[in-house]
Enzyme design. Structure first.
Site, PDB file in Angstrom:
ATOM      1  N   SER A 194      -1.432 -11.521  10.391  1.00 25.56           N
ATOM      2  CA  SER A 194      -0.848 -10.559   9.458  1.00 25.56           C
ATOM      3  C   SER A 194      -0.732  -9.226  10.185  1.00 25.56           C
ATOM      4  CB  SER A 194      -1.732 -10.408   8.216  1.00 25.56           C
ATOM      5  OG  SER A 194      -1.804 -11.614   7.514  1.00 25.56           O
ATOM      6  N   LYS A 199       4.104 -10.970   3.402  1.00 28.92           N
ATOM      7  CA  LYS A 199       2.643 -10.952   3.434  1.00 28.92           C
ATOM      8  C   LYS A 199       2.107  -9.575   3.042  1.00 28.92           C
ATOM      9  CE  LYS A 199      -1.602 -12.112   4.023  1.00 28.92           C
ATOM     10  NZ  LYS A 199      -2.215 -12.631   5.238  1.00 28.92           N
ATOM     11  N   LYS A 226      -6.945  -3.224   6.662  1.00 29.50           N
ATOM     12  CA  LYS A 226      -5.909  -3.154   7.698  1.00 29.50           C
ATOM     13  C   LYS A 226      -4.541  -3.482   7.116  1.00 29.50           C
ATOM     14  CE  LYS A 226      -4.995  -6.717   9.809  1.00 29.50           C
ATOM     15  NZ  LYS A 226      -4.026  -7.859   9.685  1.00 29.50           N
TER      16      LYS A 226
END
Length: 282
Positions: A88, A163, A231
């Site tokens: 990701s 995502k 993150k």
């Protein structure tokens, strides 16, 4: 199929296990290496041994290093090789990585996943892919081993965009469930009973079911580490700034995750946001 796998962490290891169980021949690099596979000394060697190279590493710089640092996979790719990045990372960086790999005569897909460690272990991940349709179909036999809900979103970077959207929704919903259960507790109701009641109503969700139970039981062993979700929300905030788009609740949830990490909870499951809220209101 000869598959290289780079990044055998919480998610990558069970994914690699499933590929081995499905009869694929694996070459691996980075992480816990105790499965039936050829162990390589570098990402370059992984690419030399493989038709397809899968990356499952934490962040954008890790993907860049695995591909393009000295000894990286790009040095070992042959014309016609396929690189699938299931990490990701930044959608913008992904487009650049795809262009560099394609200049080598190879194919590239970004295919991040959702479903956590349980989905990785059970082969039921949701996979969101970006790339050309013909390349997606080439990767379909691999995706069918790893996931149950597999979708080509669009061109390069589109999988990572999906995502990021997923992580916004998941993060904000975890925070909402945490607030709701904390409110119930402070108001004198049993949060376990409240959660069970809400599961039969309009507030029902997979996050209330799974992560709400973690909160009630205070069971925060990681399925997906809080620091990694922080993150991902950072990627969302950064991408939103590039689009001149305000995401105020995403930014607020990222700040709450910052507080959780400052309190030492970064390696816990992202449902540990419940602990952070409790501390802030103790």
């Amino acid at each position: 199929m000869r598959i290289g796998f780079i990044g055998l962490g919480v998610m990558g290891r069970p994914m690699a296990d499933n590929l081995v169980a499905a009869g694929h021949e694996l070459s691996v690099y980075r992480g816990r290496i105790d499965l039936e596979a050829h162990v390589c000394a570098s990402a370059k060697e992984v690419a030399e041994q493989s038709e397809v190279v899968i990356l499952m590493v934490p962040d954008t710089p890790d993907v860049e290093a695995a591909l393009f640092a000295p000894g990286g996979a790009a040095e070992g790719l042959r014309a016609g090789s396929l690189v699938i990045d299931m990490s990701s990372i930044s959608p913008t960086a992904t487009i650049g990585f795809a262009q560099l790999i394609e200049k080598l005569g190879c194919d590239y897909l970004d295919a991040p996943v959702s479903g956590g460690e349980l989905g990785a272990r059970d082969g039921t991940l949701t996979i969101m892919a970006g790339g050309r349709p013909d390349v997606f179909e080439r990767a379909r036999p691999i995706f069918d081993v790893l996931g149950k809900n597999v979708t080509l979103i669009g061109g390069p970077g589109a999988g990572q965009t999906a995502k990021v959207a997923n992580q916004i929704i998941v993060g904000l919903t975890i925070e909402a469930v945490a607030e709701g259960l904390l409110f119930a507790e402070r108001a004198g109701a049993d949060p376990a009973v409240v959660r069970q009641a809400l599961m039969g109503g309009f507030a029902s969700s997979r996050i209330l079911e799974v992560h709400g139970e973690r909160m009630v039981d205070e069971a925060f062993e990681p399925g997906f580490r809080l620091r990694l979700h922080r993150k991902d929300l950072g990627l969302a905030v950064q991408a939103a700034a590039e689009l001149d788009l305000a995401l105020p609740n995403t930014a607020a949830t990222q700040q709450l995750m910052n507080a959780a990490i400052a309190d030492g909870d970064g390696e816990l499951d992202h449902s540990a946001l419940y602990r952070t809220l409790r501390r802030e209101h103790s």
